[in-house]
Design a protein around this motif. Structure first.
Motif, PDB file in Angstrom:
ATOM      1  N   MET A  67      14.234 -29.443  30.976  1.00 58.93           N
ATOM      2  CA  MET A  67      14.702 -29.073  32.320  1.00 58.93           C
ATOM      3  C   MET A  67      14.347 -27.626  32.643  1.00 58.93           C
ATOM      4  O   MET A  67      13.894 -27.321  33.750  1.00 58.93           O
ATOM      5  N   LYS A  68      14.528 -26.721  31.688  1.00 61.15           N
ATOM      6  CA  LYS A  68      14.286 -25.303  31.948  1.00 61.15           C
ATOM      7  C   LYS A  68      12.801 -25.023  32.169  1.00 61.15           C
ATOM      8  O   LYS A  68      12.436 -24.290  33.099  1.00 61.15           O
ATOM      9  N   ILE A  69      11.942 -25.587  31.348  1.00 61.63           N
ATOM     10  CA  ILE A  69      10.503 -25.352  31.515  1.00 61.63           C
ATOM     11  C   ILE A  69      10.029 -25.947  32.838  1.00 61.63           C
ATOM     12  O   ILE A  69       9.241 -25.328  33.561  1.00 61.63           O
ATOM     13  N   THR A  70      10.523 -27.118  33.203  1.00 58.76           N
ATOM     14  CA  THR A  70      10.171 -27.719  34.492  1.00 58.76           C
ATOM     15  C   THR A  70      10.619 -26.812  35.633  1.00 58.76           C
ATOM     16  O   THR A  70       9.874 -26.575  36.586  1.00 58.76           O
ATOM     17  N   GLN A  71      11.820 -26.265  35.523  1.00 60.79           N
ATOM     18  CA  GLN A  71      12.331 -25.371  36.562  1.00 60.79           C
ATOM     19  C   GLN A  71      11.467 -24.116  36.659  1.00 60.79           C
ATOM     20  O   GLN A  71      11.201 -23.619  37.752  1.00 60.79           O
ATOM     21  N   GLU A  72      10.994 -23.597  35.546  1.00 62.04           N
ATOM     22  CA  GLU A  72      10.151 -22.403  35.572  1.00 62.04           C
ATOM     23  C   GLU A  72       8.798 -22.685  36.226  1.00 62.04           C
ATOM     24  O   GLU A  72       8.266 -21.833  36.952  1.00 62.04           O
ATOM     25  N   VAL A  73       8.248 -23.859  35.987  1.00 60.97           N
ATOM     26  CA  VAL A  73       6.989 -24.236  36.647  1.00 60.97           C
ATOM     27  C   VAL A  73       7.205 -24.317  38.156  1.00 60.97           C
ATOM     28  O   VAL A  73       6.413 -23.790  38.938  1.00 60.97           O
ATOM     29  N   VAL A  74       8.299 -24.959  38.560  1.00 57.75           N
ATOM     30  CA  VAL A  74       8.614 -25.056  39.989  1.00 57.75           C
ATOM     31  C   VAL A  74       8.819 -23.661  40.576  1.00 57.75           C
ATOM     32  O   VAL A  74       8.361 -23.372  41.682  1.00 57.75           O
ATOM     33  N   THR A  75       9.489 -22.781  39.833  1.00 62.83           N
ATOM     34  CA  THR A  75       9.709 -21.411  40.305  1.00 62.83           C
ATOM     35  C   THR A  75       8.387 -20.717  40.604  1.00 62.83           C
ATOM     36  O   THR A  75       8.231 -20.083  41.650  1.00 62.83           O
ATOM     37  N   LEU A  76       7.432 -20.831  39.705  1.00 65.30           N
ATOM     38  CA  LEU A  76       6.127 -20.192  39.934  1.00 65.30           C
ATOM     39  C   LEU A  76       5.412 -20.832  41.119  1.00 65.30           C
ATOM     40  O   LEU A  76       4.821 -20.123  41.946  1.00 65.30           O
ATOM     41  N   LEU A  77       5.493 -22.141  41.238  1.00 64.58           N
ATOM     42  CA  LEU A  77       4.840 -22.834  42.361  1.00 64.58           C
ATOM     43  C   LEU A  77       5.452 -22.442  43.705  1.00 64.58           C
ATOM     44  O   LEU A  77       4.769 -22.433  44.722  1.00 64.58           O
ATOM     45  N   VAL A  78       6.732 -22.121  43.703  1.00 62.53           N
ATOM     46  CA  VAL A  78       7.410 -21.694  44.933  1.00 62.53           C
ATOM     47  C   VAL A  78       7.199 -20.199  45.177  1.00 62.53           C
ATOM     48  O   VAL A  78       6.930 -19.771  46.303  1.00 62.53           O
ATOM     49  N   PHE A  79       7.298 -19.403  44.113  1.00 58.90           N
ATOM     50  CA  PHE A  79       7.268 -17.957  44.271  1.00 58.90           C
ATOM     51  C   PHE A  79       5.918 -17.437  44.774  1.00 58.90           C
ATOM     52  O   PHE A  79       5.883 -16.564  45.645  1.00 58.90           O
ATOM     53  N   VAL A  80       4.831 -17.950  44.242  1.00 64.47           N
ATOM     54  CA  VAL A  80       3.513 -17.420  44.624  1.00 64.47           C
ATOM     55  C   VAL A  80       3.257 -17.589  46.128  1.00 64.47           C
ATOM     56  O   VAL A  80       2.886 -16.616  46.788  1.00 64.47           O
ATOM     57  N   PRO A  81       3.463 -18.769  46.727  1.00 68.77           N
ATOM     58  CA  PRO A  81       3.286 -18.849  48.185  1.00 68.77           C
ATOM     59  C   PRO A  81       4.246 -17.948  48.968  1.00 68.77           C
ATOM     60  O   PRO A  81       3.855 -17.351  49.972  1.00 68.77           O
ATOM     61  N   PHE A  82       5.518 -17.838  48.517  1.00 72.57           N
ATOM     62  CA  PHE A  82       6.462 -16.927  49.170  1.00 72.57           C
ATOM     63  C   PHE A  82       5.919 -15.510  49.143  1.00 72.57           C
ATOM     64  O   PHE A  82       5.941 -14.798  50.142  1.00 72.57           O
ATOM     65  N   MET A  83       5.446 -15.107  47.978  1.00 72.27           N
ATOM     66  CA  MET A  83       4.954 -13.753  47.798  1.00 72.27           C
ATOM     67  C   MET A  83       3.749 -13.469  48.698  1.00 72.27           C
ATOM     68  O   MET A  83       3.656 -12.418  49.315  1.00 72.27           O
ATOM     69  N   ILE A  84       2.852 -14.424  48.787  1.00 70.23           N
ATOM     70  CA  ILE A  84       1.617 -14.224  49.555  1.00 70.23           C
ATOM     71  C   ILE A  84       1.879 -14.305  51.057  1.00 70.23           C
ATOM     72  O   ILE A  84       1.453 -13.429  51.814  1.00 70.23           O
ATOM     73  N   PHE A  85       2.573 -15.356  51.493  1.00 66.22           N
ATOM     74  CA  PHE A  85       2.701 -15.609  52.926  1.00 66.22           C
ATOM     75  C   PHE A  85       3.877 -14.887  53.587  1.00 66.22           C
ATOM     76  O   PHE A  85       3.742 -14.400  54.705  1.00 66.22           O
TER      77      PHE A  85
END
Length: 113
Positions: A67-85
Motif C-alpha cells: 500500500m505504501k509503495i503504491t501510494q508513493e508512486v501515485v504521489t509522484l504521478l500527481v506531484f509532477v504535473p502539479f509542480m509543472i502546471f
C-alpha cells in the motif's frame, strides 16, 4: 478494483494542495496560522479519500508495504504535473529517474506474490 486507485489519486491531489497550496494561494506575509488552518481544511478532504482507499486495499489482502509503495508512486504521478502546471516549475529529467527508482520499489515489494 480501480476504485482504490481513483481514491488514491484524488487524495493525493488534495494532499499536494494542502502541503504546497498555501505557497501559491496565500500572500507570503500571511500569518502562519492561516497557512496551517487552510492546509488542515484541505487535508480533511484528503483523509476522506485516503482512508477508504487503504481500507479497501487492506480488505484485498494488500500488505502495508504494498500500500505504501503504491501510494508513493501515485504521489509522484500527481506531484509532477502539479509542480509543472500549477507552480510553473521546470521539468527535470531527474524526475524520470526518480520514477524509475519507484518502479524498482514496486518490483521488489510485489515480487514475492
Amino acid at each position: 478494483m480501480y476504485l482504490p486507485f481513483i481514491l488514491l489519486i484524488v487524495a493525493n491531489c488534495f494532499m499536494t494542495l494542502a502541503w504546497y497550496g498555501h505557497l501559491k494561494f496565500l500572500p507570503h506575509d500571511a500569518p502562519l496560522w492561516k497557512a496551517i488552518l487552510l492546509s488542515w481544511i484541505i487535508a480533511l478532504a484528503e483523509y476522506s479519500f485516503m482512508i477508504p482507499a487503504t481500507r479497501y486495499l487492506a480488505q484485498q489482502s494488500w500488505s502495508m508495504g504494498e500500500m505504501k509503495i503504491t501510494q508513493e508512486v501515485v504521489t509522484l504521478l500527481v506531484f509532477v504535473p502539479f509542480m509543472i502546471f500549477l507552480f510553473k516549475q521546470p521539468f527535470k529529467l531527474d524526475y524520470v529517474w526518480a520514477g524509475l527508482c519507484l518502479l524498482g520499489c514496486v518490483y521488489f515489494v510485489f515480487r514475492s506474490q
